[in-house]
Each structure stands twice: as structure tokens, then as C-alpha cells.
Design a protein around this motif. Sequence first.
Motif, PDB file in Angstrom:
ATOM      1  N   TYR A  96      27.136 123.968  38.728  1.00 11.59           N
ATOM      2  CA  TYR A  96      25.734 124.505  39.212  1.00 11.59           C
ATOM      3  C   TYR A  96      24.367 124.334  38.283  1.00 11.59           C
ATOM      4  O   TYR A  96      24.483 124.338  37.155  1.00 11.59           O
ATOM      5  CB  TYR A  96      25.959 126.133  39.147  1.00 11.59           C
ATOM      6  CG  TYR A  96      24.768 126.861  39.734  1.00 11.59           C
ATOM      7  CD1 TYR A  96      24.396 126.526  40.997  1.00 11.59           C
ATOM      8  CD2 TYR A  96      23.843 127.492  38.883  1.00 11.59           C
ATOM      9  CE1 TYR A  96      23.065 127.162  41.492  1.00 11.59           C
ATOM     10  CE2 TYR A  96      22.633 128.338  39.302  1.00 11.59           C
ATOM     11  CZ  TYR A  96      22.397 127.974  40.803  1.00 11.59           C
ATOM     12  OH  TYR A  96      21.409 128.567  41.237  1.00 11.59           O
ATOM     13  N   ASN A 139      21.447 122.321  44.407  1.00 10.14           N
ATOM     14  CA  ASN A 139      22.048 122.577  43.073  1.00 10.14           C
ATOM     15  C   ASN A 139      23.521 122.484  42.523  1.00 10.14           C
ATOM     16  O   ASN A 139      23.822 123.013  41.569  1.00 10.14           O
ATOM     17  CB  ASN A 139      21.528 124.246  43.069  1.00 10.14           C
ATOM     18  CG  ASN A 139      20.242 124.518  43.342  1.00 10.14           C
ATOM     19  OD1 ASN A 139      19.803 124.716  44.512  1.00 10.14           O
ATOM     20  ND2 ASN A 139      19.463 124.644  42.286  1.00 10.14           N
ATOM     21  N   TRP A 140      24.094 121.783  43.222  1.00  5.72           N
ATOM     22  CA  TRP A 140      25.571 121.701  42.959  1.00  5.72           C
ATOM     23  C   TRP A 140      26.113 120.445  42.820  1.00  5.72           C
ATOM     24  O   TRP A 140      25.551 119.327  43.564  1.00  5.72           O
ATOM     25  CB  TRP A 140      26.422 122.355  44.220  1.00  5.72           C
ATOM     26  CG  TRP A 140      26.200 123.907  44.082  1.00  5.72           C
ATOM     27  CD1 TRP A 140      25.249 124.712  44.825  1.00  5.72           C
ATOM     28  CD2 TRP A 140      27.300 124.983  43.228  1.00  5.72           C
ATOM     29  NE1 TRP A 140      25.420 125.848  44.667  1.00  5.72           N
ATOM     30  CE2 TRP A 140      26.720 126.185  43.686  1.00  5.72           C
ATOM     31  CE3 TRP A 140      28.113 124.786  42.468  1.00  5.72           C
ATOM     32  CZ2 TRP A 140      27.082 127.189  43.005  1.00  5.72           C
ATOM     33  CZ3 TRP A 140      28.686 125.877  41.862  1.00  5.72           C
ATOM     34  CH2 TRP A 140      28.414 126.937  42.191  1.00  5.72           C
TER      35      TRP A 140
END
Length: 171
Positions: A100, A51-52
Motif C-alpha cells: 500500500y 495506491n496498491w
Amino acid sequence: MRQIMTVLLTLALCTTCSGQKIHRFIAGTELSSPLRSHEIEMFYGLSVNKNWSVSAGTSIRMPHREDRESDVHKEDLMLEAPSFSSGSEDLLSVRMAVQYWPESVFDGPVISLGIGTRQSRNLECPLDIGYMCRIFKGLRAAVSYDMELTETIREGRIIGKGICISLGYEF
């Protein structure tokens, strides 16, 4: 000995493949900046987990013709050539950001917070909210809203690029 070599080779191949799945790379350009501010803007991103991601970008301002009334009259009279200007002293700017992605890296909604610099200001804090989708294979398109956080807070009104359209390729 042969079994140990086979296990080590299989482990090395599987580790590399799983690492490639996590550490994806994207490179692209912001399409609306040449029209909006006469800049060529490139960005690069690297996923660090599901997710990053982290990204870096740079923009270079292109000289452009200023259409001032006095220049038009001088050109009509052929007294001197029309002037060309960069429009600002900021010829180069750079940024780094952390992003994000709620669904998956380089796919779906994204929020990005970064830090940047240019010649007229030592420090900027860009905040982007956007959406990226796949067009074909690795080709990606993104629409985002970009604002400069510190100037927005200081001025009491939204300051930034506004709506940005980007095109990139994911490796």
C-alpha cells in the motif's frame, strides 16, 4: 466508415495509454543482502491501481568462506583447504506481497505484507515499512525495515532482516 475507424483507433490508443499509467512495473535488487546474509535478492513489482501494487521476490544464498579458528590454523599449517559453506540450509527463498502506497505507487512511504517460503520453514509472513524515491528518470531507491511477523509474535522479539536498501528501475 472512416470516422468509425478513427474513433476506434483513438479509443484503442487512449485506453492503452491510460492503462500504461496505472500498470507500471518495477524490477530491482536489494543491495544490503549480500553483505548481511550472503544472498542475492531480486524483486519485481506491478501496480494494480493508484495506491496498491503486488510484488514478488526471490533470494539465492551464495556460498561463503567461514572464518572459524580451526580453519585458520589448518590453513596456516597447509593441512587442508579452508572450508566454504552456505551458512544455512536455506539456499533459495521466495516471497509475494501486497503493498500500500499512501501517496502514489512506487513513490513515497509504503507498507508491505506478504507470504514467503524457504527450505527451513514452510511459511513466513514478512512485513516491510519503507520509503521509495526517484533518483533519475525510472531509477528508484528504497529504504525499508523488514521483519518476519509470525516469528516475531512466536519469539516475543523482533526477528527479520532489519534495515534494507534497494535499487530498482520503473518501467
